[in-house]
Design a protein around this motif. Structure first.
Motif, PDB file in Angstrom:
ATOM      1  N   LYS A 135       0.827  -1.207   0.000  1.00 39.08           N
ATOM      2  CA  LYS A 135       0.000   0.000   0.000  1.00 39.08           C
ATOM      3  C   LYS A 135       0.860   1.256   0.000  1.00 39.08           C
ATOM      4  O   LYS A 135       0.553   2.247  -0.670  1.00 39.08           O
ATOM      5  CB  LYS A 135      -0.918   0.000   1.218  1.00 39.08           C
ATOM      6  CG  LYS A 135      -1.880   1.169   1.277  1.00 39.08           C
ATOM      7  CD  LYS A 135      -2.819   1.043   2.465  1.00 39.08           C
ATOM      8  CE  LYS A 135      -3.805   2.201   2.505  1.00 39.08           C
ATOM      9  NZ  LYS A 135      -4.748   2.076   3.663  1.00 39.08           N
ATOM     10  N   GLU A 136       1.954   1.220   0.740  1.00 38.78           N
ATOM     11  CA  GLU A 136       2.828   2.391   0.869  1.00 38.78           C
ATOM     12  C   GLU A 136       3.657   2.629  -0.387  1.00 38.78           C
ATOM     13  O   GLU A 136       4.032   3.769  -0.684  1.00 38.78           O
ATOM     14  CB  GLU A 136       3.748   2.222   2.079  1.00 38.78           C
ATOM     15  CG  GLU A 136       3.004   2.261   3.414  1.00 38.78           C
ATOM     16  CD  GLU A 136       3.891   1.876   4.590  1.00 38.78           C
ATOM     17  OE1 GLU A 136       5.033   1.389   4.340  1.00 38.78           O
ATOM     18  OE2 GLU A 136       3.456   2.058   5.739  1.00 38.78           O
ATOM     19  N   ASN A 137       3.958   1.554  -1.116  1.00 41.64           N
ATOM     20  CA  ASN A 137       4.799   1.677  -2.305  1.00 41.64           C
ATOM     21  C   ASN A 137       4.167   0.898  -3.455  1.00 41.64           C
ATOM     22  O   ASN A 137       4.310  -0.313  -3.549  1.00 41.64           O
ATOM     23  CB  ASN A 137       6.209   1.156  -2.024  1.00 41.64           C
ATOM     24  CG  ASN A 137       7.191   1.515  -3.131  1.00 41.64           C
ATOM     25  OD1 ASN A 137       6.806   1.753  -4.269  1.00 41.64           O
ATOM     26  ND2 ASN A 137       8.471   1.544  -2.796  1.00 41.64           N
ATOM     27  N   ARG A 138       3.453   1.617  -4.314  1.00 39.10           N
ATOM     28  CA  ARG A 138       2.676   0.981  -5.390  1.00 39.10           C
ATOM     29  C   ARG A 138       3.539   0.461  -6.534  1.00 39.10           C
ATOM     30  O   ARG A 138       3.033  -0.232  -7.423  1.00 39.10           O
ATOM     31  CB  ARG A 138       1.671   1.982  -5.957  1.00 39.10           C
ATOM     32  CG  ARG A 138       0.704   2.554  -4.925  1.00 39.10           C
ATOM     33  CD  ARG A 138      -0.375   1.585  -4.556  1.00 39.10           C
ATOM     34  NE  ARG A 138      -1.323   2.145  -3.613  1.00 39.10           N
ATOM     35  CZ  ARG A 138      -2.467   1.580  -3.271  1.00 39.10           C
ATOM     36  NH1 ARG A 138      -2.807   0.435  -3.813  1.00 39.10           N
ATOM     37  NH2 ARG A 138      -3.267   2.145  -2.386  1.00 39.10           N
ATOM     38  N   THR A 139       4.813   0.794  -6.547  1.00 34.91           N
ATOM     39  CA  THR A 139       5.682   0.337  -7.640  1.00 34.91           C
ATOM     40  C   THR A 139       6.734  -0.667  -7.168  1.00 34.91           C
ATOM     41  O   THR A 139       7.517  -1.156  -7.976  1.00 34.91           O
ATOM     42  CB  THR A 139       6.391   1.534  -8.295  1.00 34.91           C
ATOM     43  OG1 THR A 139       7.193   2.216  -7.322  1.00 34.91           O
ATOM     44  CG2 THR A 139       5.375   2.501  -8.888  1.00 34.91           C
ATOM     45  N   LEU A 140       6.741  -0.967  -5.876  1.00 37.81           N
ATOM     46  CA  LEU A 140       7.747  -1.879  -5.333  1.00 37.81           C
ATOM     47  C   LEU A 140       7.576  -3.287  -5.892  1.00 37.81           C
ATOM     48  O   LEU A 140       6.455  -3.801  -5.981  1.00 37.81           O
ATOM     49  CB  LEU A 140       7.634  -1.924  -3.809  1.00 37.81           C
ATOM     50  CG  LEU A 140       8.572  -2.896  -3.090  1.00 37.81           C
ATOM     51  CD1 LEU A 140      10.024  -2.437  -3.229  1.00 37.81           C
ATOM     52  CD2 LEU A 140       8.197  -3.023  -1.613  1.00 37.81           C
ATOM     53  N   ARG A 141       8.682  -3.906  -6.265  1.00 32.43           N
ATOM     54  CA  ARG A 141       8.678  -5.307  -6.674  1.00 32.43           C
ATOM     55  C   ARG A 141       9.231  -6.135  -5.508  1.00 32.43           C
ATOM     56  O   ARG A 141      10.339  -5.908  -5.048  1.00 32.43           O
ATOM     57  CB  ARG A 141       9.516  -5.514  -7.938  1.00 32.43           C
ATOM     58  CG  ARG A 141       8.979  -4.764  -9.149  1.00 32.43           C
ATOM     59  CD  ARG A 141       9.878  -4.984 -10.353  1.00 32.43           C
ATOM     60  NE  ARG A 141       9.785  -6.352 -10.852  1.00 32.43           N
ATOM     61  CZ  ARG A 141      10.826  -7.063 -11.282  1.00 32.43           C
ATOM     62  NH1 ARG A 141      12.044  -6.556 -11.236  1.00 32.43           N
ATOM     63  NH2 ARG A 141      10.659  -8.290 -11.736  1.00 32.43           N
ATOM     64  N   PHE A 142       8.434  -7.074  -5.051  1.00 36.16           N
ATOM     65  CA  PHE A 142       8.796  -7.867  -3.871  1.00 36.16           C
ATOM     66  C   PHE A 142       9.746  -8.995  -4.273  1.00 36.16           C
ATOM     67  O   PHE A 142       9.409  -9.815  -5.124  1.00 36.16           O
ATOM     68  CB  PHE A 142       7.537  -8.433  -3.224  1.00 36.16           C
ATOM     69  CG  PHE A 142       6.685  -7.400  -2.549  1.00 36.16           C
ATOM     70  CD1 PHE A 142       6.749  -7.219  -1.174  1.00 36.16           C
ATOM     71  CD2 PHE A 142       5.822  -6.590  -3.283  1.00 36.16           C
ATOM     72  CE1 PHE A 142       5.965  -6.263  -0.548  1.00 36.16           C
ATOM     73  CE2 PHE A 142       5.038  -5.630  -2.669  1.00 36.16           C
ATOM     74  CZ  PHE A 142       5.111  -5.465  -1.292  1.00 36.16           C
ATOM     75  N   ASN A 143      10.912  -9.019  -3.631  1.00 36.30           N
ATOM     76  CA  ASN A 143      11.927  -9.995  -4.044  1.00 36.30           C
ATOM     77  C   ASN A 143      12.219 -11.061  -2.992  1.00 36.30           C
ATOM     78  O   ASN A 143      13.096 -11.898  -3.185  1.00 36.30           O
ATOM     79  CB  ASN A 143      13.237  -9.283  -4.429  1.00 36.30           C
ATOM     80  CG  ASN A 143      13.847  -8.528  -3.252  1.00 36.30           C
ATOM     81  OD1 ASN A 143      13.362  -8.626  -2.128  1.00 36.30           O
ATOM     82  ND2 ASN A 143      14.896  -7.767  -3.510  1.00 36.30           N
ATOM     83  N   ASN A 144      11.497 -11.050  -1.878  1.00 34.51           N
ATOM     84  CA  ASN A 144      11.774 -12.033  -0.831  1.00 34.51           C
ATOM     85  C   ASN A 144      10.457 -12.481  -0.198  1.00 34.51           C
ATOM     86  O   ASN A 144      10.117 -12.094   0.919  1.00 34.51           O
ATOM     87  CB  ASN A 144      12.696 -11.422   0.229  1.00 34.51           C
ATOM     88  CG  ASN A 144      13.227 -12.461   1.197  1.00 34.51           C
ATOM     89  OD1 ASN A 144      13.161 -13.664   0.932  1.00 34.51           O
ATOM     90  ND2 ASN A 144      13.740 -12.012   2.331  1.00 34.51           N
ATOM     91  N   LEU A 145       9.727 -13.308  -0.935  1.00 33.71           N
ATOM     92  CA  LEU A 145       8.390 -13.714  -0.511  1.00 33.71           C
ATOM     93  C   LEU A 145       8.298 -15.170  -0.065  1.00 33.71           C
ATOM     94  O   LEU A 145       7.418 -15.521   0.716  1.00 33.71           O
ATOM     95  CB  LEU A 145       7.389 -13.483  -1.653  1.00 33.71           C
ATOM     96  CG  LEU A 145       7.098 -12.032  -2.040  1.00 33.71           C
ATOM     97  CD1 LEU A 145       6.228 -11.997  -3.288  1.00 33.71           C
ATOM     98  CD2 LEU A 145       6.417 -11.294  -0.899  1.00 33.71           C
ATOM     99  N   LEU A 146       9.199 -16.009  -0.566  1.00 32.21           N
ATOM    100  CA  LEU A 146       9.040 -17.448  -0.332  1.00 32.21           C
ATOM    101  C   LEU A 146       9.064 -17.790   1.155  1.00 32.21           C
ATOM    102  O   LEU A 146       8.386 -18.718   1.596  1.00 32.21           O
ATOM    103  CB  LEU A 146      10.114 -18.239  -1.075  1.00 32.21           C
ATOM    104  CG  LEU A 146       9.903 -19.762  -1.083  1.00 32.21           C
ATOM    105  CD1 LEU A 146       8.695 -20.130  -1.938  1.00 32.21           C
ATOM    106  CD2 LEU A 146      11.134 -20.503  -1.581  1.00 32.21           C
ATOM    107  N   HIS A 147       9.839 -17.037   1.940  1.00 36.49           N
ATOM    108  CA  HIS A 147       9.950 -17.379   3.360  1.00 36.49           C
ATOM    109  C   HIS A 147       8.633 -17.203   4.105  1.00 36.49           C
ATOM    110  O   HIS A 147       8.475 -17.682   5.220  1.00 36.49           O
ATOM    111  CB  HIS A 147      11.056 -16.548   4.036  1.00 36.49           C
ATOM    112  CG  HIS A 147      10.700 -15.115   4.273  1.00 36.49           C
ATOM    113  ND1 HIS A 147      10.820 -14.147   3.305  1.00 36.49           N
ATOM    114  CD2 HIS A 147      10.187 -14.505   5.376  1.00 36.49           C
ATOM    115  CE1 HIS A 147      10.424 -12.986   3.812  1.00 36.49           C
ATOM    116  NE2 HIS A 147      10.035 -13.170   5.060  1.00 36.49           N
TER     117      HIS A 147
END
Length: 287
Positions: A12-24
């Motif tokens: 919500k805070e960063n609409r352009t952020l690409r998440f690179n550490n989700l698997l954990h």
């Protein structure tokens, strides 16, 4: 699921952020929650395992599944295809995943949904938390009775789930997700194939109806193909009022002027064709 709430807050805070550490975020606990959420009486997949039988020795099974996911050794099984008769006499293919794949899909839904629930637009209602069909009908009722609406495009995408393009699907996900392990899991699910009366076939296109993951992928696909596009069109191209209500792949567009409804319908056809989709000529109407 406090960690998923943090994902949503960041999204919500960063609409352009690409998440690179989700698997954990896919933990044994999340998989356990997925099992608790499972319909234990649902139809069996290709391995004939039931939700209840999978629950025997559950802790060890989930721990093993967690290890396979995080070491890249997890491989989904093909969906079992069954056919349901539609009201028009045609048959609709439904894909039934094995229990273990359902758990992984549900975990993926919770993680990916945490991002996209902050991106999705307000006129999208289908298969979203707290946005059931009655709210979609309420929104349509308000548009028809209280707004300057004189023309309605009743749209039907021909065989939508069968024509989801895998390449476009992955490109859309990459707008917000750069974790290659999560993307790989989604792609594995899409390409797991189907088993129809014991005969396996590859899945080069489409997403299985009936799977846990498919509704979210459908919403993401149409978010980029339809929602963002029509929102921009009505802001920049339209002179009259335009309203849209979308429930998964079913949607109606309410217009003030007939000439704009006709122009929008033409542009909509052009837009969908860019992404391997077409409107059903017999079921799409301007009213």
């Amino acid at each position: 699921m406090s960690s998923l709430h943090r994902i949503r807050k960041t999204a919500k805070e960063n609409r352009t952020l690409r998440f690179n550490n989700l698997l954990h975020h896919i933990t044994p606990l999340l998989l356990h929650n997925a099992y608790a959420n499972l319909n234990k009486k649902a139809a069996r997949g290709v391995d004939s395992e039931t939700g209840q039988s999978y629950g025997q020795g559950l802790t060890d099974k989930l721990q093993s599944l967690h290890v396979k996911i995080h070491t890249g050794r997890y491989k989904p099984q093909p969906s079992k295809r069954i056919w349901l008769l539609k009201s028009d006499g045609r048959q609709r293919p439904i894909g039934i995943a094995v229990v273990e794949d359902k758990l992984v899909q549900q975990a993926l839904v919770w993680v990916i949904q945490s991002i996209y629930e902050e991106d999705f637009l307000g006129f999208s209602y289908g298969f979203r938390p707290k946005r059931h069909q009655h709210k979609a009908l309420d929104a349509l009722f308000v548009a028809l009775t209280e707004k300057r609406v004189n023309w309605v495009i009743d749209a039907d995408i021909k065989g939508f789930f069968d024509h989801i393009d895998h390449s476009w699907m992955m490109k859309f996900l990459e707008h917000r997700i750069s974790d290659k392990r999560i993307l790989s899991l989604v792609e594995k699910m899409l390409k797991a194939g189907v088993s129809d009366e014991g005969k396996w076939s590859a899945s080069e296109m489409g997403a299985a109806q009936g799977s846990v993951l498919s509704p979210l992928l459908a919403n993401i696909y149409l978010f980029y193909v339809l929602d963002l596009w029509i929102n921009k069109w009505r802001q920049q191209e339209a002179n009259g009022e335009i309203y849209i209500v979308r429930y998964a792949d079913d949607f109606v567009i309410c217009c003030e002027y007939q000439h704009e409804a006709n122009r929008l319908l033409d542009k909509l056809n052009e837009r969908l064709k860019q992404f391997n989709l077409t409107l059903h000529e017999e079921k799409t109407r301007l009213l």
